[in-house]
Design a protein around this motif. Structure first.
Motif, mmCIF file in Angstrom:
data_model
loop_
_atom_site.group_PDB
_atom_site.id
_atom_site.type_symbol
_atom_site.label_atom_id
_atom_site.label_comp_id
_atom_site.label_asym_id
_atom_site.label_seq_id
_atom_site.Cartn_x
_atom_site.Cartn_y
_atom_site.Cartn_z
ATOM 1 N N PRO A 71 0.837 -1.248 0.008
ATOM 2 C CA PRO A 71 0.096 0.071 -0.032
ATOM 3 C C PRO A 71 0.867 1.283 -0.110
ATOM 4 O O PRO A 71 1.982 1.446 0.747
ATOM 5 C CB PRO A 71 -0.804 -0.179 1.306
ATOM 6 N N VAL A 93 -3.216 3.796 -2.364
ATOM 7 C CA VAL A 93 -4.595 3.555 -1.745
ATOM 8 C C VAL A 93 -5.061 4.917 -1.111
ATOM 9 O O VAL A 93 -6.242 4.658 -0.479
ATOM 10 C CB VAL A 93 -4.125 2.503 -0.601
ATOM 11 N N ASP A 94 -4.254 5.919 -0.875
ATOM 12 C CA ASP A 94 -4.768 6.833 -0.249
ATOM 13 C C ASP A 94 -3.720 8.393 -0.633
ATOM 14 O O ASP A 94 -2.695 7.988 -1.171
ATOM 15 C CB ASP A 94 -4.644 6.989 1.318
ATOM 16 N N ARG A 108 -4.799 7.781 8.725
ATOM 17 C CA ARG A 108 -5.060 7.085 7.308
ATOM 18 C C ARG A 108 -3.760 5.831 6.927
ATOM 19 O O ARG A 108 -4.347 4.943 6.485
ATOM 20 C CB ARG A 108 -4.540 8.266 6.338
ATOM 21 N N VAL A 111 -5.755 2.948 8.804
ATOM 22 C CA VAL A 111 -6.745 2.230 7.946
ATOM 23 C C VAL A 111 -6.088 1.570 6.732
ATOM 24 O O VAL A 111 -6.664 0.525 6.455
ATOM 25 C CB VAL A 111 -7.713 3.441 7.442
ATOM 26 N N ALA A 112 -4.930 2.011 5.989
ATOM 27 C CA ALA A 112 -4.499 1.386 4.894
ATOM 28 C C ALA A 112 -3.932 0.080 5.444
ATOM 29 O O ALA A 112 -4.006 -1.081 4.598
ATOM 30 C CB ALA A 112 -3.308 2.242 4.365
ATOM 31 N N ARG A 114 -4.789 -1.774 7.822
ATOM 32 C CA ARG A 114 -6.012 -2.882 8.328
ATOM 33 C C ARG A 114 -6.352 -3.236 6.932
ATOM 34 O O ARG A 114 -6.712 -4.626 7.011
ATOM 35 C CB ARG A 114 -6.866 -1.925 8.872
ATOM 36 N N LYS A 115 -6.533 -2.641 6.020
ATOM 37 C CA LYS A 115 -7.135 -2.927 4.548
ATOM 38 C C LYS A 115 -6.315 -3.917 4.085
ATOM 39 O O LYS A 115 -6.597 -5.196 3.712
ATOM 40 C CB LYS A 115 -7.577 -1.943 3.795
ATOM 41 N N ASN A 116 -5.054 -3.664 4.150
ATOM 42 C CA ASN A 116 -3.906 -4.573 3.599
ATOM 43 C C ASN A 116 -3.960 -6.043 4.113
ATOM 44 O O ASN A 116 -3.824 -7.037 3.806
ATOM 45 C CB ASN A 116 -2.521 -4.017 3.569
ATOM 46 N N ASN A 117 -4.160 -5.775 5.545
ATOM 47 C CA ASN A 117 -4.154 -7.037 6.412
ATOM 48 C C ASN A 117 -5.241 -8.070 5.899
ATOM 49 O O ASN A 117 -5.293 -8.989 5.931
ATOM 50 C CB ASN A 117 -4.336 -6.777 7.909
ATOM 51 N N GLU A 118 -6.388 -7.275 5.945
ATOM 52 C CA GLU A 118 -7.579 -7.950 5.230
ATOM 53 C C GLU A 118 -7.450 -8.686 3.927
ATOM 54 O O GLU A 118 -7.908 -9.640 3.755
ATOM 55 C CB GLU A 118 -8.848 -7.251 5.310
ATOM 56 N N ASN A 119 -6.786 -7.948 3.056
ATOM 57 C CA ASN A 119 -6.652 -8.400 1.877
ATOM 58 C C ASN A 119 -5.701 -9.772 1.728
ATOM 59 O O ASN A 119 -5.678 -10.497 0.814
ATOM 60 C CB ASN A 119 -6.127 -7.315 0.972
#
Length: 223
Positions: A71, A93-94, A108, A111-112, A114-119
């Motif tokens: 990210p 990503v932002d 930010r 959040v970035a 966290r999203k990367n961990n989910e992906n």
């Protein structure tokens, strides 16, 4: 501990960011130019990149085009909506504009990451007895490793992500162009032929079929 790469030729801003991030519990890498950023990424894999645009030599936009699967938050003085939109569409990503509020930047980043961990939850793709490890960029058939070129891996990944669809040649070339710019229409058939051969040598089966006049798709298992 998450690692963040700061790319900024402004030493004072970089030092300030480094101090804040370390205080927040992050490890920090530094780069002061676009070329240096790519050199760092050849040997290290940070969890996130803070990327300035106005860099000496290779600019931030060019650097962004070379970063894969990490990210990137663009931190720039450019405030035009067009710049933000173009960079987000190019893979960032932002985007946060200088001068920025530190608490907003930290939010930010959180959040970035966290999203990367989910992906990252799904790091493999499976089709029948073929498995692709997206992190290691490796392939296996029934647990037996298959050595693929970068282009072959990109083609197989695209087909496995759309196993029931016929993917047109033009679509294949478009989808894999960022990862494999060397693959052109005249060489695509050769790459797919080599890919089919390598998979067949391991299992004795042909996993990819050509649909005449259209393109290619994954072959359904015969009952």
């Amino acid at each position: 501990m998450k690692t963040i790469l700061i790319t900024d030729d402004d030493i004072h801003i970089g030092n300030m960011l480094e101090e804040i991030l370390i205080r927040e519990g992050y490890a920090v890498l530094r780069a002061y130019s676009g070329t240096e950023t790519l050199m760092v990424l050849e040997s290290r894999r940070p969890d996130l990149v803070l990327l300035d645009l106005m860099l000496p030599g290779m600019n931030g936009e060019e650097v962004l085009s070379h970063i894969r699967d990490i990210p990137v938050i663009v931190v720039s003085a450019k405030a035009a909506i067009r710049d933000k939109v173009n960079l987000l569409l190019s893979g960032a990503v932002d985007y946060i504009t200088k001068p920025f509020d530190v608490s907003e930047l930290l939010a930010r980043i959180t959040v970035a990451l966290r999203k990367n961990n989910e992906n990252d939850i799904s790091e493999t793709i499976d089709f029948q007895d073929i498995s692709l490890d997206l992190t290691a960029h490796s392939a296996a058939v029934s647990g037996n490793p298959v050595r693929l070129t970068k282009t072959e891996f990109a083609i197989l990944k695209l087909l496995m992500l759309n196993p029931s669809q016929v993917i047109a040649k033009s679509v294949i070339l478009d989808k894999i162009s960022l990862d494999t710019p060397d693959c052109v229409e005249s060489s695509l058939k050769v790459h797919i032929s080599n890919l089919r051969r390598k998979l067949r040598e391991v299992s004795g089966r042909d996993y990819i079929e050509a649909v005449w006049g259209i393109g290619f798709k994954m072959r359904e298992k015969e009952s």
